[in-house]
Design an enzyme around this catalytic site. Structure first.
Site, PDB file in Angstrom:
ATOM      1  CG  ASP A 291      45.881  39.168  40.592  1.00  0.00           C
ATOM      2  OD1 ASP A 291      45.617  38.140  39.941  1.00  0.00           O
ATOM      3  OD2 ASP A 291      45.238  40.236  40.451  1.00  0.00           O
TER       4      ASP A 291
ATOM      5  CG  ASP B 284      45.118  34.917  38.855  1.00  0.00           C
ATOM      6  OD1 ASP B 284      44.758  34.773  40.037  1.00  0.00           O
ATOM      7  OD2 ASP B 284      44.933  35.968  38.215  1.00  0.00           O
TER       8      ASP B 284
ATOM      9  CB  SER C 270      46.698  39.345  36.529  1.00  0.00           C
ATOM     10  OG  SER C 270      45.756  38.318  36.666  1.00  0.00           O
TER      11      SER C 270
ATOM     12  CG  ASP D  83      42.077  38.224  40.040  1.00  0.00           C
ATOM     13  OD1 ASP D  83      42.814  37.308  39.627  1.00  0.00           O
ATOM     14  OD2 ASP D  83      41.835  39.250  39.374  1.00  0.00           O
TER      15      ASP D  83
HETATM   16 MG    MG Z   1      44.345  37.876  38.245  1.00  0.00          MG
END
Ligand code: MG
Length: 453
Positions: free
Chosen positions: A242, A240, A98, A244
């Site tokens: 990844d 960020d 992440s 999400d």
């Molecule tokens: Mg994330």
């Protein structure tokens, strides 16, 4: 062997070849495959170590007879959406750390319904891992591998929750900062499909993160703010590592607190639907409560953590939820954080309301929400300090005792939240007030509560 928890609040995370490596990944995959015995989807973010961990995980799954479908570099919510929508897929795994720095990587398990795996499922994986009771199948039963491109179907999924006719080909100019991660692919394509002009920065896949640290906080997002300040843009968005999460900037390059974005979206959804339940955590600004109360909605607060928000949303049938860190969850779409869905919805709101993001921000009640942290010597100290403070306030009806901390409401929307970090030897303090000085005073009071002995 001591049976420690492998999974923390965000799956398994570690530094490559120190606390997480290929052998470990292979064994976790064998444990997961032994549990699931079905088709598993896998994806990864853009980290350099992603390939080696992903291939180790695939090998482990195949050795237990699982079929593997490999989506490779994708946003975490894209993989979650795919797992949820393909009935033949029994679960998923995302190789990602992440927002952590490039030397980290991790394993995030996805349940069959596309949500983050439950603690129970993680415990069962841990049990098989520690017992080494792997389902090593006969040669002819080892798994079958295939790959897939899921980006288009993911974008179509996000499109479904938007008023596409309204936002198609609108005269908007956006700056997109994708942190050199998978959002580089999906968010760019989403904007191109819509015919919306954008300038992309950090939109090439690069696991060294040459442009910026992948954590989308103010101090890491200087370049995007400077570009917007040069003029001619309506909106900035930063993901960020990844994708999400989404953090937004208004037309003059102001960093907009994630708490305010929650309020703007909740307000719009309640205005357009008439009512509904919104879920957030105890750490979110009272501005969201003001907005939800003022629009006939219901607000539910959970402990900090997106899994708590998502699960509560499912339980109560909420329409929207999220946290102030840019994690936004739309029930119509899927019960997990989705950075692209957040971007699409903010664009829709700006066009539907014919307002700039700055004007939408100004409609939200203003509070001073301050955040700080206090380091403690070791991990156990966190718990002891929280317990001591909880004891002081055990008879005080202004206090709400939480699993991981305490929230004290002083009335008139003045509050302190003290909680332990899930991963580091620190305590986090949040305070809020309509008055800036009062918020600062409360922050000092919170520090005193932690430090007095
Ligand atoms: Mg994330």
């Amino acid at each position: 062997m001591m049976r420690e928890h492998l999974f923390g609040t965000n799956g398994i995370r570690g530094i490559i070849n120190e606390s997480i490596d290929c052998t470990f990944c292979l064994d976790i995959a064998k444990a997961y495959g032994s549990l699931k015995k079905g088709k598993i989807a896998i994806g990864r973010d853009s980290r350099i170590s992603g390939m080696m961990l992903k291939d180790s995980f695939i090998a482990g799954l195949l050795s237990t007879g699982c079929k593997v479908i490999d989506a490779d570099i994708v946003p975490t919510p894209a993989l979650q959406y795919y797992v949820k929508n393909d009935p033949s897929v029994k679960g998923g795994v995302m190789i990602t750390a992440s927002h952590n720095p490039p030397e980290y990587n991790g394993i995030k398990i996805i349940a069959e319904d596309g949500t983050e795996a439950s603690r129970e499922e993680e415990k069962r994986i841990e049990e098989i891992y520690f017992d080494k009771k792997y389902n090593n199948v006969l040669w002819r039963d080892t798994g079958f591998y295939s790959s897939i491109d899921i980006i288009d179907q993911y974008i179509e999924g996000v499109d479904k929750i938007l008023d596409l006719d309204l936002i198609q080909d609108k005269d908007l100019k956006i700056v997109l900062d994708a942190a050199n991660g998978p959002g580089s692919i999906s968010s760019s394509k989403f904007l191109r499909n819509l015919g919306i002009q954008y300038v992309g920065i950090n939109t090439n896949i690069d696991g060294t993160f040459p442009g910026r640290d992948p954590e989308p906080i103010d101090k890491n997002l200087v370049v995007i703010q400077n570009i917007i300040r040069h003029g001619g843009f309506n909106l900035g968005v930063a993901h960020d590592g990844d994708a999400d999460r989404s953090i937004f900037f208004d037309e003059v390059g102001r960093f907009i607190d994630g708490d305010i974005i929650l309020s703007i979206i909740a307000k719009y959804l309640l205005e357009t639907r008439g009512n509904g339940t919104i879920v957030t955590t105890v750490a979110t600004s009272s501005s969201l409560r003001d907005v939800v109360d003022g629009h006939g909605g219901r607000l539910i607060e959970t402990p900090v953590g997106s899994i708590h928000v998502a699960r509560t949303m499912m339980d109560v049938g909420a329409i929207f939820g999220g946290e102030g860190n840019g994690g936004l969850i739309f029930a119509d779409h899927q019960y997990c954080r989705d950075g692209l869905a957040g971007l699409g919805k903010i664009i829709e709101i700006m066009i539907n309301r014919n307002k700039s993001l700055g004007e939408l921000v100004d409609e939200i009640p203003k509070y001073y929400l301050l955040k700080d942290k206090v380091s403690v010597k070791n991990i156990d100290d966190r718990r002891n300090i929280i317990k001591r403070i909880q004891k002081i306030y055990s008879e005080d009806e202004r206090a709400r005792i939480l699993n991981d901390g305490i929230k004290i409401n002083y009335g008139d929307k003045n509050w302190i939240l003290i909680r332990e970090s899930g991963t580091e030897p620190i305590l986090r303090i949040y305070t809020e007030s309509k008055d800036e000085k009062k918020a600062k005073d409360l922050l000092n009071h919170g520090k005193e509560l932690i430090l007095i002995d």
